[in-house]
Design an enzyme around this catalytic site. Structure first.
Site, mmCIF file in Angstrom:
data_model
loop_
_atom_site.group_PDB
_atom_site.id
_atom_site.type_symbol
_atom_site.label_atom_id
_atom_site.label_comp_id
_atom_site.label_asym_id
_atom_site.label_seq_id
_atom_site.Cartn_x
_atom_site.Cartn_y
_atom_site.Cartn_z
ATOM 1 N N GLU A 52 0.821 -1.320 -0.003
ATOM 2 C CA GLU A 52 0.030 -0.059 -0.043
ATOM 3 C C GLU A 52 1.015 1.196 0.100
ATOM 4 O O GLU A 52 0.616 2.068 -0.667
ATOM 5 C CB GLU A 52 -1.013 0.287 1.492
ATOM 6 C CG GLU A 52 -1.803 -1.094 1.477
ATOM 7 C CD GLU A 52 -1.279 -2.169 2.193
ATOM 8 O OE1 GLU A 52 0.065 -2.513 1.978
ATOM 9 O OE2 GLU A 52 -1.974 -2.839 3.072
ATOM 10 N N CYS A 75 -2.708 -3.363 7.264
ATOM 11 C CA CYS A 75 -2.417 -3.364 8.693
ATOM 12 C C CYS A 75 -2.475 -2.227 9.317
ATOM 13 O O CYS A 75 -2.486 -0.948 9.018
ATOM 14 C CB CYS A 75 -0.849 -3.851 8.745
ATOM 15 S SG CYS A 75 0.317 -2.574 8.304
ATOM 16 N N CYS A 84 -0.491 0.894 7.697
ATOM 17 C CA CYS A 84 -0.983 1.122 6.254
ATOM 18 C C CYS A 84 -2.322 1.831 6.295
ATOM 19 O O CYS A 84 -2.692 2.877 5.731
ATOM 20 C CB CYS A 84 -1.083 0.039 5.557
ATOM 21 S SG CYS A 84 0.339 -0.859 4.989
ATOM 22 N N ALA A 162 10.081 -42.679 -11.526
ATOM 23 C CA ALA A 162 11.452 -43.230 -11.957
ATOM 24 C C ALA A 162 11.169 -44.362 -12.821
ATOM 25 O O ALA A 162 10.295 -44.904 -12.730
ATOM 26 C CB ALA A 162 12.384 -43.306 -10.717
ATOM 27 N N ASP A 200 19.608 -40.326 -5.869
ATOM 28 C CA ASP A 200 19.683 -39.363 -6.661
ATOM 29 C C ASP A 200 21.061 -38.365 -6.434
ATOM 30 O O ASP A 200 21.389 -37.703 -7.188
ATOM 31 C CB ASP A 200 18.621 -38.362 -6.801
ATOM 32 C CG ASP A 200 17.277 -38.696 -7.062
ATOM 33 O OD1 ASP A 200 17.544 -39.989 -7.751
ATOM 34 O OD2 ASP A 200 16.259 -38.218 -6.947
ATOM 35 N N LEU A 204 19.664 -30.278 -3.774
ATOM 36 C CA LEU A 204 18.567 -29.713 -2.971
ATOM 37 C C LEU A 204 18.799 -28.302 -2.767
ATOM 38 O O LEU A 204 18.334 -27.929 -1.839
ATOM 39 C CB LEU A 204 18.188 -30.480 -1.702
ATOM 40 C CG LEU A 204 17.308 -31.593 -1.815
ATOM 41 C CD1 LEU A 204 16.920 -32.066 -0.508
ATOM 42 C CD2 LEU A 204 16.310 -31.544 -3.149
ATOM 43 N N ARG A 207 18.825 -23.107 -7.412
ATOM 44 C CA ARG A 207 20.006 -22.365 -8.507
ATOM 45 C C ARG A 207 19.293 -21.797 -9.582
ATOM 46 O O ARG A 207 19.617 -21.929 -10.704
ATOM 47 C CB ARG A 207 20.856 -23.805 -8.805
ATOM 48 C CG ARG A 207 21.507 -24.407 -7.993
ATOM 49 C CD ARG A 207 22.456 -25.620 -8.180
ATOM 50 N NE ARG A 207 21.656 -26.440 -9.035
ATOM 51 C CZ ARG A 207 20.989 -27.539 -8.278
ATOM 52 N NH1 ARG A 207 20.884 -27.590 -6.858
ATOM 53 N NH2 ARG A 207 20.434 -28.591 -9.019
ATOM 54 N N GLU A 289 10.012 -33.166 -1.991
ATOM 55 C CA GLU A 289 10.142 -33.447 -3.307
ATOM 56 C C GLU A 289 10.258 -34.949 -3.656
ATOM 57 O O GLU A 289 11.060 -35.309 -4.641
ATOM 58 C CB GLU A 289 11.729 -32.780 -3.885
ATOM 59 C CG GLU A 289 11.307 -31.364 -3.750
ATOM 60 C CD GLU A 289 12.391 -30.348 -4.705
ATOM 61 O OE1 GLU A 289 12.966 -31.307 -5.588
ATOM 62 O OE2 GLU A 289 12.378 -29.303 -4.432
ATOM 63 N N LEU A 294 8.031 -41.766 0.568
ATOM 64 C CA LEU A 294 7.709 -40.702 1.771
ATOM 65 C C LEU A 294 6.572 -39.831 1.304
ATOM 66 O O LEU A 294 5.510 -39.702 2.079
ATOM 67 C CB LEU A 294 9.019 -39.783 1.607
ATOM 68 C CG LEU A 294 8.706 -38.635 2.554
ATOM 69 C CD1 LEU A 294 8.797 -38.977 4.002
ATOM 70 C CD2 LEU A 294 9.944 -37.620 2.400
HETATM 71 N N1 NAP Z 1 10.160 -37.629 -10.034
HETATM 72 C C1 NAP Z 1 10.258 -37.307 -9.031
HETATM 73 O O1 NAP Z 1 9.871 -36.065 -8.843
HETATM 74 C C2 NAP Z 1 11.195 -37.819 -7.923
HETATM 75 C C3 NAP Z 1 11.525 -37.200 -6.911
HETATM 76 C C4 NAP Z 1 12.238 -37.839 -5.701
HETATM 77 C C5 NAP Z 1 12.512 -39.031 -6.180
HETATM 78 N N2 NAP Z 1 12.578 -39.463 -7.209
HETATM 79 C C6 NAP Z 1 13.004 -41.145 -7.547
HETATM 80 O O2 NAP Z 1 12.233 -41.748 -6.485
HETATM 81 C C7 NAP Z 1 13.071 -42.873 -6.277
HETATM 82 C C8 NAP Z 1 12.786 -43.217 -4.674
HETATM 83 O O3 NAP Z 1 11.589 -43.052 -4.107
HETATM 84 P P1 NAP Z 1 11.288 -44.364 -3.226
HETATM 85 O O4 NAP Z 1 9.845 -44.205 -3.278
HETATM 86 O O5 NAP Z 1 11.733 -45.665 -3.596
HETATM 87 O O6 NAP Z 1 11.886 -43.871 -2.007
HETATM 88 P P2 NAP Z 1 11.760 -42.449 -0.916
HETATM 89 O O7 NAP Z 1 10.273 -42.123 -0.889
HETATM 90 O O8 NAP Z 1 12.786 -41.645 -1.308
HETATM 91 O O9 NAP Z 1 12.207 -43.093 0.218
HETATM 92 C C9 NAP Z 1 11.528 -43.344 1.317
HETATM 93 C C10 NAP Z 1 12.320 -42.594 2.404
HETATM 94 O O10 NAP Z 1 11.421 -42.096 3.461
HETATM 95 C C11 NAP Z 1 12.077 -42.483 4.779
HETATM 96 N N3 NAP Z 1 10.651 -42.555 5.553
HETATM 97 C C12 NAP Z 1 10.678 -41.795 6.740
HETATM 98 N N4 NAP Z 1 9.418 -42.020 7.301
HETATM 99 C C13 NAP Z 1 8.763 -42.795 6.613
HETATM 100 C C14 NAP Z 1 7.625 -43.246 6.867
HETATM 101 N N5 NAP Z 1 6.889 -43.122 7.835
HETATM 102 N N6 NAP Z 1 7.083 -43.848 5.683
HETATM 103 C C15 NAP Z 1 7.786 -44.405 4.749
HETATM 104 N N7 NAP Z 1 9.066 -43.914 4.591
HETATM 105 C C16 NAP Z 1 9.522 -43.122 5.599
HETATM 106 C C17 NAP Z 1 12.294 -44.058 4.498
HETATM 107 O O11 NAP Z 1 13.233 -44.150 5.666
HETATM 108 P P3 NAP Z 1 13.487 -45.755 5.856
HETATM 109 O O12 NAP Z 1 14.313 -46.569 4.708
HETATM 110 O O13 NAP Z 1 14.650 -45.800 6.920
HETATM 111 O O14 NAP Z 1 12.173 -46.374 6.121
HETATM 112 C C18 NAP Z 1 13.126 -43.728 2.971
HETATM 113 O O15 NAP Z 1 14.387 -43.404 3.443
HETATM 114 C C19 NAP Z 1 14.351 -42.812 -6.767
HETATM 115 O O16 NAP Z 1 14.323 -43.693 -7.979
HETATM 116 C C20 NAP Z 1 14.488 -41.547 -7.218
HETATM 117 O O17 NAP Z 1 15.195 -41.140 -8.321
HETATM 118 C C21 NAP Z 1 11.787 -39.115 -8.249
#
Ligand code: NAP
Length: 356
Positions: A52, A75, A84, A162, A200, A204, A207, A289, A294
């Site tokens: 503002e 505000c 403001c 992947a 990977d 993180l 950039r 990501e 996860l």
């Molecule tokens: N295209 C995309 O956007 C993208 C992004 C990221 C990754 N990727 C690809 O994804 C692949 C990996 O993915 P992923 O699904 O195999 O594995 P991920 O999701 O990276 O791995 C799961 C991780 O989360 C941890 N974790 C912590 N708390 C958890 C919970 N409550 N439940 C589940 N996991 C928990 C696990 O620990 P613990 O193992 O100790 O249980 C493990 O280290 C790779 O090939 C990568 O290149 C692609």
């Protein structure tokens, strides 16, 4: 230009503060007189003049009798910048249209104060767009005890992140990657599953062309705390804030080694507890990501507020890594429908942003 268009312009201007204003809100403002744009402003950085004030300064005496379209209630609070509401009264603005109310009790009350001063005030024009734009800021006042959590995944048309060898570089194209760097700049922290961190070896970091006011903290979620010293995230932890969210069973010696490398180790019994711990460490927004396990675990626990889905025009097949592993099923009638807040192309990829 009508008020609807002026608010659209104010929303556009507000984005200029992305990565620069947090923990303050994104705000844009446009002054209108006789359906013409008189001046515009935006909150450009934490501690910088409010939108503002910037618009009023640009308008000078032309602000007298004008209408202000602003994305957030003006505000009432003199902090790093003067209030403001006082500036609007002094400038003789005759009407204020605010898209949303300010939930911050220290700054709120602008609408009432302006009305008391005889200024016509309307609230809610393009309100849902403004709420979505400021979702992270608004989340802070909801007292969930955890950060605003966004999930970002780049997937194939068949929902894989992947290929069958675990390769995900580069699933999405260059325009999408530049967008992700812009996105990262606006979050306090960037999260990644431990498996993805190992596969990977990502940096993180931000950039892109936008330099954030503070570099986001990197957060790795790995229950076993299995982060080899050779990983880029570990090697650079002394320079770039890095945290590990892990379970209590991580041996003390391993935790000490990671801490010596500069990683802050947070022990938590569940993802929800891990997120609460991050909030206590000052993380108020977190962009996760991947990977798929996860992501699935966070969604299953109801811990995701926003989903940025980048869809690449290719197929990876059933052997590829699923985008959302172990996501429990839901009968169609009970499935929650998320709200699309943005749809657009990123080069040859498609972006869809959804809010819970
Ligand atoms: N295209 C995309 O956007 C993208 C992004 C990221 C990754 N990727 C690809 O994804 C692949 C990996 O993915 P992923 O699904 O195999 O594995 P991920 O999701 O990276 O791995 C799961 C991780 O989360 C941890 N974790 C912590 N708390 C958890 C919970 N409550 N439940 C589940 N996991 C928990 C696990 O620990 P613990 O193992 O100790 O249980 C493990 O280290 C790779 O090939 C990568 O290149 C692609």
């Amino acid at each position: 230009m009508n008020e609807h268009e002026a608010m659209g312009r104010a929303l556009e201007l507000a984005w200029r503060g992305w990565g620069r204003v947090a923990p303050n809100p994104l705000v844009g403002a446009v002054l209108l007189a006789a359906d013409s744009l008189v001046a515009e402003g935006w909150h450009a950085g934490f501690g910088a003049p409010h939108a503002e004030a910037m618009a009023l300064r640009a308008a000078g005496s032309r602000a007298h009798g004008a209408t202000l379209c602003v994305t957030l209630e003006p505000c009432t609070h003199a902090g790093k910048q003067p209030a403001c509401t006082a500036a609007l009264r002094a400038a003789g603005v005759s009407r204020v249209v605010a898209a949303t109310r300010d939930p911050n009790p220290e700054a709120a009350g602008g609408v009432a104060e302006l009305r008391d001063a005889g200024i016509a005030v309307e609230v809610g024009l393009r309100g849902s767009e403004a709420e979505s734009q400021n979702a992270m800021f608004l989340h802070r006042w909801r007292e969930t005890g955890r950060p605003f959590v966004a999930l970002k995944l780049a997937t194939s048309l068949d929902g894989r992140i992947a290929d069958s060898l675990g390769h995900s570089r580069w699933l999405a194209g260059e325009v999408a990657r530049e967008y992700v760097h812009w996105l990262r700049a606006g979050y306090d922290a960037i999260g990644l599953g431990g498996r993805s961190a190992r596969v990977d070896d990502a940096a993180l970091t931000v950039r892109g062309s936008l330099t954030p006011r503070r570099p986001p903290t990197r957060v790795i979620f790995d229950r076993r705390g299995d982060l080899p010293a050779s990983l880029r995230l570990v090697r650079t932890a002394a320079e770039i804030p890095t945290m590990l969210v892990t379970e209590a069973r991580l041996p003390v010696e391993r935790a000490e080694l990671l801490e010596q490398a500069g990683i802050r180790v947070v022990r938590a019994l569940s993802l929800a507890a891990g997120l609460r711990a991050l909030a206590q460490e000052g993380v108020s927004s977190l962009l996760i990501e991947g990977g798929g396990r996860l992501a699935g675990a966070l969604l299953a626990a109801g811990l995701v507020d926003r989903y940025y889905w980048i869809q690449a025009p290719l197929w990876l097949g059933t052997e590829g890594t699923p985008a959302l592993a172990a996501l429990p099923g839901s009968p169609l009638d009970d499935a929650a429908r998320w709200r699309a807040v943005e749809r657009r192309t990123l080069g040859s990829d498609t972006l869809l942003v959804l809010d819970r």
